[in-house]
Design a protein around this motif. Structure first.
Motif, mmCIF file in Angstrom:
data_model
loop_
_atom_site.group_PDB
_atom_site.id
_atom_site.type_symbol
_atom_site.label_atom_id
_atom_site.label_comp_id
_atom_site.label_asym_id
_atom_site.label_seq_id
_atom_site.Cartn_x
_atom_site.Cartn_y
_atom_site.Cartn_z
ATOM 1 N N PRO A 56 0.810 -1.232 0.000
ATOM 2 C CA PRO A 56 0.000 0.000 0.000
ATOM 3 C C PRO A 56 0.841 1.279 0.000
ATOM 4 O O PRO A 56 0.596 2.171 -0.823
ATOM 5 N N PRO A 57 1.892 1.419 0.853
ATOM 6 C CA PRO A 57 2.699 2.639 0.755
ATOM 7 C C PRO A 57 3.419 2.778 -0.587
ATOM 8 O O PRO A 57 3.589 3.894 -1.101
ATOM 9 N N MET A 59 2.249 1.880 -3.391
ATOM 10 C CA MET A 59 1.267 2.225 -4.425
ATOM 11 C C MET A 59 0.675 3.609 -4.250
ATOM 12 O O MET A 59 0.245 4.223 -5.214
ATOM 13 N N THR A 60 0.628 4.070 -3.022
ATOM 14 C CA THR A 60 -0.102 5.319 -2.765
ATOM 15 C C THR A 60 0.841 6.532 -2.785
ATOM 16 O O THR A 60 2.003 6.422 -3.157
ATOM 17 N N SER A 61 0.321 7.690 -2.353
ATOM 18 C CA SER A 61 0.964 8.965 -2.689
ATOM 19 C C SER A 61 2.417 9.108 -2.225
ATOM 20 O O SER A 61 3.206 9.778 -2.865
ATOM 21 N N ARG A 62 2.787 8.454 -1.136
ATOM 22 C CA ARG A 62 4.156 8.635 -0.622
ATOM 23 C C ARG A 62 5.204 8.178 -1.644
ATOM 24 O O ARG A 62 6.150 8.874 -1.946
ATOM 25 N N ASP A 64 4.147 6.233 -4.699
ATOM 26 C CA ASP A 64 3.404 6.441 -5.940
ATOM 27 C C ASP A 64 3.980 5.688 -7.147
ATOM 28 O O ASP A 64 4.560 6.276 -8.059
ATOM 29 N N GLU A 66 2.521 4.568 -9.568
ATOM 30 C CA GLU A 66 1.835 4.880 -10.821
ATOM 31 C C GLU A 66 2.618 5.888 -11.667
ATOM 32 O O GLU A 66 2.487 5.927 -12.876
ATOM 33 N N SER A 71 0.404 0.086 -12.599
ATOM 34 C CA SER A 71 -0.890 0.154 -11.911
ATOM 35 C C SER A 71 -1.316 -1.233 -11.465
ATOM 36 O O SER A 71 -0.957 -2.217 -12.105
#
Ligand code: SF4
Length: 245
Positions: A56-57, A59-62, A64, A66, A71
């Motif tokens: 999760p970290p 993949m997410t904004s921290r 990222d 993507e 994806s």
């Protein structure tokens, strides 16, 4: 002529590697294709163990992922990368192999966590598979207990670079040395082990059939292989019973 042979004859598939062609235009096109492929990747994360907590970290904004063109994807049919995130029990490994075989080629596998490399802290357990690359090709390992998101991102970048250079070819090895992988699978799951995927036909389809695709283990597979059963048979119903929608 079987359906698979008919399909192979009508739609032969050849995946060129960058630099594999003598023609300059074809070579530039192959390199461009490899570059684009390496910049647009969908991952399927199979959360087999505790290493999944670092995804999760990543993949997410921290961190990222993507921004790299990577994806998440929910279906193996549309995924390019299979992430195995930790120790793999024998029971889970069957599902992991089924998932891998459903993915379209070219496809890549990353083993996250030391447990995928050598069993890690479960190396003595009777219930876990020790070396993932005995059972399926692994393009990259990210070792650690558990590796931090920075290591996951670095590993993904390395895989992207390997794809761009045409060096992430584990999926080809699965077709070319299927008997080797199947032998390890049979040792763990028993000689009646089988999946619905016709790997041998796929090897021919991709032009990757080699001397090591077939062997003593594929002979055993062919002895035990059953055709897919109809829904009624799998549910244990008589042919007279109707299956209500
Ligand atoms: S390496 Fe450590 S964190 Fe990863 S699956 Fe094994 S025990 Fe869990």
């Amino acid at each position: 002529m079987s359906d698979n042979e008919l399909v192979n004859q009508q739609f032969p598939v050849k995946v060129e590697q960058p630099g594999g062609s003598g023609n300059i235009f074809a070579r530039v096109f192959d390199e461009l294709t490899a570059f684009c492929r390496s910049r647009s990747l969908f991952i399927l994360h199979y959360c087999t163990g505790c290493g999944a907590i670092e995804l999760p970290p990543a993949m997410t904004s921290r961190f990222d992922m993507e921004r790299l063109g990577i994806s998440p994807m929910v279906s193996p049919r549309q995924a390019d990368i299979l992430l195995i995130t930790g120790y793999v029990s024998v029971k889970t490994l069957k599902r992991v192999i089924l998932t891998y075989e459903q993915m379209g080629s070219p496809k890549y596998v990353i083993g996250i966590c030391s447990c995928t490399v050598n069993g890690g802290m479960y190396w003595q357990s009777y219930a876990t598979a020790k070396k993932l690359n005995d059972y399926m090709p692994v393009d990259l390992y990210i070792a650690g207990c558990m590796p931090r998101p920075e290591a996951v991102i670095t590993g993904l970048r390395q895989l992207m670079e390997n794809i761009r250079r045409g060096e992430a070819n584990g999926w080809q090895d699965y077709y070319q040395r299927y008997d080797h992988y199947l032998g390890h699978q049979q040792r763990l799951f028993g000689e009646t082990w089988q999946t619905p995927t016709d790997v041998i036909a796929e090897a021919k389809h991709y032009g990757l059939f080699s001397n090591e695709t077939l062997g003593e283990h594929t002979k055993l597979l062919q002895q035990h292989q059953k055709p897919l059963e109809a829904l009624e048979m799998r549910l244990g119903l008589d042919s007279k019973d109707k299956v209500e929608p």
